[in-house]
Design a protein around this motif. Sequence first.
Motif, PDB file in Angstrom:
ATOM      1  N   MET A 110       1.122  66.381   1.834  1.00 37.68           N
ATOM      2  CA  MET A 110       1.967  67.073   0.857  1.00 37.68           C
ATOM      3  C   MET A 110       2.231  68.511   1.279  1.00 37.68           C
ATOM      4  SD  MET A 110       0.373  65.575  -2.695  1.00 37.68           S
ATOM      5  CE  MET A 110       0.580  67.165  -3.429  1.00 37.68           C
ATOM      6  N   ASP A 111       1.209  69.197   1.802  1.00 39.79           N
ATOM      7  CA  ASP A 111       1.388  70.568   2.292  1.00 39.79           C
ATOM      8  C   ASP A 111       2.465  70.602   3.375  1.00 39.79           C
ATOM      9  OD1 ASP A 111      -0.538  71.613   0.585  1.00 39.79           O
ATOM     10  OD2 ASP A 111      -2.146  71.517   2.074  1.00 39.79           O
ATOM     11  N   ARG A 112       2.383  69.641   4.294  1.00 42.09           N
ATOM     12  CA  ARG A 112       3.369  69.536   5.370  1.00 42.09           C
ATOM     13  C   ARG A 112       4.765  69.258   4.804  1.00 42.09           C
ATOM     14  NH1 ARG A 112       2.435  64.427   7.831  1.00 42.09           N
ATOM     15  NH2 ARG A 112       3.922  63.795   6.267  1.00 42.09           N
ATOM     16  N   ASP A 113       4.853  68.297   3.884  1.00 41.48           N
ATOM     17  CA  ASP A 113       6.143  67.935   3.295  1.00 41.48           C
ATOM     18  C   ASP A 113       6.767  69.098   2.533  1.00 41.48           C
ATOM     19  OD1 ASP A 113       5.820  65.431   4.374  1.00 41.48           O
ATOM     20  OD2 ASP A 113       5.371  64.434   2.459  1.00 41.48           O
ATOM     21  N   LEU A 114       5.944  69.897   1.877  1.00 44.60           N
ATOM     22  CA  LEU A 114       6.454  71.067   1.165  1.00 44.60           C
ATOM     23  C   LEU A 114       7.044  72.070   2.149  1.00 44.60           C
ATOM     24  CD1 LEU A 114       6.699  72.596  -1.586  1.00 44.60           C
ATOM     25  CD2 LEU A 114       4.549  73.706  -0.971  1.00 44.60           C
ATOM     26  N   LYS A 118      10.669  68.550   2.371  1.00 42.84           N
ATOM     27  CA  LYS A 118      10.748  67.135   2.001  1.00 42.84           C
ATOM     28  C   LYS A 118      10.218  66.877   0.589  1.00 42.84           C
ATOM     29  CE  LYS A 118       9.332  62.611   3.793  1.00 42.84           C
ATOM     30  NZ  LYS A 118       8.531  61.920   4.803  1.00 42.84           N
ATOM     31  N   LEU A 119       9.470  67.833   0.041  1.00 49.28           N
ATOM     32  CA  LEU A 119       8.858  67.696  -1.268  1.00 49.28           C
ATOM     33  C   LEU A 119       9.169  68.934  -2.097  1.00 49.28           C
ATOM     34  CD1 LEU A 119       6.871  65.919  -2.952  1.00 49.28           C
ATOM     35  CD2 LEU A 119       5.021  67.261  -1.981  1.00 49.28           C
ATOM     36  N   THR A 125       3.253  70.708  -7.050  1.00 49.22           N
ATOM     37  CA  THR A 125       2.273  71.323  -7.948  1.00 49.22           C
ATOM     38  C   THR A 125       1.584  70.264  -8.805  1.00 49.22           C
ATOM     39  OG1 THR A 125       3.526  73.390  -8.009  1.00 49.22           O
ATOM     40  CG2 THR A 125       1.960  73.010  -9.804  1.00 49.22           C
ATOM     41  N   GLN A 126       2.367  69.348  -9.374  1.00 51.30           N
ATOM     42  CA  GLN A 126       1.807  68.299 -10.223  1.00 51.30           C
ATOM     43  C   GLN A 126       0.816  67.441  -9.442  1.00 51.30           C
ATOM     44  OE1 GLN A 126       4.459  65.072 -11.092  1.00 51.30           O
ATOM     45  NE2 GLN A 126       2.615  63.844 -11.211  1.00 51.30           N
ATOM     46  N   ASP A 146      -8.229  76.623  -3.621  1.00 49.81           N
ATOM     47  CA  ASP A 146      -7.984  75.443  -4.450  1.00 49.81           C
ATOM     48  C   ASP A 146      -8.414  75.701  -5.894  1.00 49.81           C
ATOM     49  OD1 ASP A 146      -6.947  74.047  -2.289  1.00 49.81           O
ATOM     50  OD2 ASP A 146      -8.834  72.977  -1.864  1.00 49.81           O
ATOM     51  N   GLU A 147      -9.565  76.343  -6.082  1.00 45.50           N
ATOM     52  CA  GLU A 147     -10.031  76.671  -7.431  1.00 45.50           C
ATOM     53  C   GLU A 147      -9.036  77.606  -8.131  1.00 45.50           C
ATOM     54  OE1 GLU A 147     -12.471  75.391  -9.107  1.00 45.50           O
ATOM     55  OE2 GLU A 147     -13.768  74.507  -7.599  1.00 45.50           O
ATOM     56  N   LEU A 148      -8.514  78.566  -7.385  1.00 47.51           N
ATOM     57  CA  LEU A 148      -7.527  79.490  -7.930  1.00 47.51           C
ATOM     58  C   LEU A 148      -6.253  78.747  -8.319  1.00 47.51           C
ATOM     59  CD1 LEU A 148      -6.863  82.448  -8.552  1.00 47.51           C
ATOM     60  CD2 LEU A 148      -6.055  82.675  -6.203  1.00 47.51           C
ATOM     61  N   PHE A 149      -5.810  77.844  -7.466  1.00 47.38           N
ATOM     62  CA  PHE A 149      -4.625  77.028  -7.753  1.00 47.38           C
ATOM     63  C   PHE A 149      -4.833  76.230  -9.039  1.00 47.38           C
ATOM     64  CE2 PHE A 149      -2.017  73.235  -7.549  1.00 47.38           C
ATOM     65  CZ  PHE A 149      -0.780  73.726  -7.129  1.00 47.38           C
ATOM     66  N   LEU A 150      -6.005  75.619  -9.176  1.00 52.83           N
ATOM     67  CA  LEU A 150      -6.306  74.838 -10.378  1.00 52.83           C
ATOM     68  C   LEU A 150      -6.251  75.701 -11.633  1.00 52.83           C
ATOM     69  CD1 LEU A 150      -9.241  72.424  -9.457  1.00 52.83           C
ATOM     70  CD2 LEU A 150      -6.980  71.799 -10.263  1.00 52.83           C
TER      71      LEU A 150
END
Length: 169
Positions: A110-114, A118-119, A125-126, A146-150
């Motif tokens: 997903m990181d790559r696709d973003l 492509k995403l 985000t979802q 990741d914790e910050l993102f959450l």
Amino acid sequence: MASRGTTETGKLKQNLEEQLDRLMQQLQDLEECREELDADEYEETKKETLEQLSEINDSLKKIMSGDMTLVDELSGMQLVRVIQAFKTPEVIRMFAKKQPRQLRTRLAEMDRDLMVGKLGRDLYTQQKLEILTALRKLGEKLTPDDELFLSANAGTALSQFEKVSTDLG
């Protein structure tokens, strides 16, 4: 006699997992084909699939109340409320099967696709929220980013997922 019961329990578990996989694939296919279906057809098919998942859930509850050895192995399959709270059957399936490595691989994809466009950001985000929450509930260590993102993106659906996944344990 005990080995026979073990064999039967294994077969039952395998059959339930296969049925769960089939229904999860059906939900994923339904989401992928959503644009090709009219709204009524989509809603009716999704409702029928969720009803089937509910029936599996009821069967699992009956099994678990009579056989304590199945409780731990089957508890991760009670996903009807999780499915209603989230939109990514693939993530739910990996969570139910306790596959943190596959979840991390999906996150990297997903990181790559973003990055390559492509995403879309909203879908990214979802799905990232779902994956990170699933990883946390599977006992995986998350990075500070990741914790910050959450914490920055958590919403009602995430808290429902956390409540349900806690109930499953």
